[in-house]
Design an enzyme around this catalytic site. Structure first.
Site, PDB file in Angstrom:
ATOM      1  CE  LYS A  66       3.942  14.717  -5.525  1.00 53.43           C
ATOM      2  NZ  LYS A  66       2.046  14.710  -5.534  1.00 53.43           N
ATOM      3  CG  ASP A 102      -1.258  16.102  -6.565  1.00 59.54           C
ATOM      4  OD1 ASP A 102      -0.848  15.891  -7.312  1.00 59.54           O
ATOM      5  OD2 ASP A 102      -0.175  16.396  -5.336  1.00 59.54           O
TER       6      ASP A 102
HETATM    7  P1  ATR Z   1       2.174  10.030  -1.145  1.00 59.76           P
HETATM    8  O1  ATR Z   1       2.863  11.237  -1.442  1.00 59.76           O
HETATM    9  O2  ATR Z   1       1.968   9.297  -2.038  1.00 59.76           O
HETATM   10  O3  ATR Z   1       0.981  10.522  -0.622  1.00 59.76           O
HETATM   11  P2  ATR Z   1       4.088   9.128   1.302  1.00 59.76           P
HETATM   12  O4  ATR Z   1       3.773  10.342   1.814  1.00 59.76           O
HETATM   13  O5  ATR Z   1       4.711   7.873   1.895  1.00 59.76           O
HETATM   14  O6  ATR Z   1       3.464   8.921  -0.347  1.00 59.76           O
HETATM   15  O7  ATR Z   1       2.339   8.591   2.182  1.00 59.76           O
HETATM   16  C1  ATR Z   1       1.640   7.528   1.687  1.00 59.76           C
HETATM   17  C2  ATR Z   1       0.602   6.781   2.824  1.00 59.76           C
HETATM   18  O8  ATR Z   1       0.060   5.399   2.386  1.00 59.76           O
HETATM   19  C3  ATR Z   1       0.711   7.504   3.913  1.00 59.76           C
HETATM   20  O9  ATR Z   1      -0.417   8.205   4.736  1.00 59.76           O
HETATM   21  C4  ATR Z   1       0.693   5.865   4.897  1.00 59.76           C
HETATM   22  O10 ATR Z   1       0.288   5.849   6.409  1.00 59.76           O
HETATM   23  P3  ATR Z   1       1.199   5.754   6.712  1.00 59.76           P
HETATM   24  O11 ATR Z   1       0.894   7.655   6.978  1.00 59.76           O
HETATM   25  O12 ATR Z   1       0.709   5.245   8.528  1.00 59.76           O
HETATM   26  O13 ATR Z   1       2.739   5.875   6.747  1.00 59.76           O
HETATM   27  C5  ATR Z   1      -0.247   4.971   3.529  1.00 59.76           C
HETATM   28  N1  ATR Z   1      -0.261   3.869   3.576  1.00 59.76           N
HETATM   29  C6  ATR Z   1       1.032   4.033   2.892  1.00 59.76           C
HETATM   30  N2  ATR Z   1       0.949   2.090   3.063  1.00 59.76           N
HETATM   31  C7  ATR Z   1      -0.045   1.692   3.503  1.00 59.76           C
HETATM   32  C8  ATR Z   1      -0.716   0.447   4.169  1.00 59.76           C
HETATM   33  N3  ATR Z   1       0.152  -0.926   4.014  1.00 59.76           N
HETATM   34  N4  ATR Z   1      -1.986   0.512   5.281  1.00 59.76           N
HETATM   35  C9  ATR Z   1      -2.120   1.924   5.095  1.00 59.76           C
HETATM   36  N5  ATR Z   1      -1.984   3.235   4.709  1.00 59.76           N
HETATM   37  C10 ATR Z   1      -0.822   2.938   4.225  1.00 59.76           C
END
Ligand code: ATR
Length: 282
Positions: A66, A102
């Site tokens: 995105k 979204d």
């Molecule tokens: P999306 O486009 O689906 O939001 P992304 O840009 O990869 O995908 O973002 C994923 C989000 O989920 C982020 O906020 C990520 O936190 P970080 O910025 O610290 O990476 C969060 N996230 C993913 N796995 C997580 C976990 N196990 N616990 C808490 N937050 C998580």
């Protein structure tokens, strides 16, 4: 020739978007082909060029592309600009345009599940906790502010990302009189509604939230969905909160993309019902 559309992501095999757009097309009598396309992680630009050369008219963009899609667009809608993330693209005489549906999708589904009387301001005077600061959270923060929330606390595992997301939205928050704060820990006994925009569920794991964040009287919405309760929905229900997954949002954001491309708004209720039935039957 039948118009060609697609969703680009990596991974993409699980995507329900081709099914949703096929149901919309059937309902509205539009002839189209909508496919799921896998793009290499570093290769969205060339995948889109090849798709357009093949006759592609428009596409949805999902994880992890995105932000890349936002960078590639020659023109972006105000929603996409604020989010710095694009989930819907198309080509016209001005080149590649991008929008982000979204937020509209989340707001329509929240209005439905919450039974909001004012569908334009379904979150009037509420205190919200938004979990996450990736592509999913970026797309919905602006619409959450515009929906009349009194206060929004933004929490992310990596606080710096939450800070830059909040900074980008500070003028909009001031304009709507919403108190937007980044929090280092999710506040307890505070929020009226908690929205999970993290990808934590993808690993099958619940978030490690302090007790009292999710509690009776609170509503909880997971932007992820699954055949059974997602870990976040299960966690919220266990804590006594009302909870929903994001299948309705998926259908609503798709409907808004469909309207942008075809100029006609499909009826989402029967499509959501069909999708839910298919998901639980699997
Ligand atoms: P999306 O486009 O689906 O939001 P992304 O840009 O990869 O995908 O973002 C994923 C989000 O989920 C982020 O906020 C990520 O936190 P970080 O910025 O610290 O990476 C969060 N996230 C993913 N796995 C997580 C976990 N196990 N616990 C808490 N937050 C998580």
């Amino acid at each position: 020739m039948t118009a060609l559309y697609a969703v680009f992501g990596n991974p993409i095999a699980h995507s329900r978007s081709p099914r949703i757009h096929a149901l919309f097309a059937e309902q509205t009598g539009v002839a189209l082909r909508y496919e799921a396309r896998l793009a290499p992680v570093e290769g969205l630009a060339s995948a889109l060029d090849a798709f357009h050369a093949e006759g592609g008219c428009g596409a949805n963009i999902t994880v992890p592309f995105k932000f890349d899609a936002w960078r590639l667009c020659a023109r972006r809608s105000p929603a996409a600009q604020l989010a710095q993330a694009v989930n819907t693209i198309g080509w016209d005489e001005g080149g590649l345009w991008g929008d982000n549906t979204d937020g509209v999708g989340l707001m329509r589904d929240l209005a439905r599940v919450l039974g909001a009387e004012n569908v334009h301001r379904p979150l009037q005077s509420q205190r919200l906790l938004l979990l996450g600061a990736g592509g999913a959270a970026s797309g919905v923060l602006g619409p959450l502010i515009a929906a009349g929330a009194r206060a929004i606390a933004l929490w992310n595992r990596s606080a710096d990302k939450a800070q830059s997301l909040a900074a980008r939205h500070s003028a909009l928050a001031a304009q709507h009189g919403a108190d937007l704060q980044v929090v280092l820990d999710p506040p307890t006994h505070w929020a009226d509604g908690v929205i999970n925009a993290t990808a934590a569920s993808l690993g099958g794991r619940a978030l490690d939230l302090p007790e009292g964040v999710l509690r009776p009287g609170v509503w909880a919405y997971d932007m992820m969905y699954a055949a059974h309760d997602t870990p976040f929905v299960a966690q919220a229900k266990t804590a006594g909160a009302q909870a929903w997954d994001g299948l309705g949002m998926l259908v609503e954001q798709a409907a808004q993309s469909y309207t942008l491309w075809h100029g006609e708004a499909p009826d989402t209720a029967p499509v959501l019902a069909a999708l839910r039935a298919e998901l639980t039957a699997r």
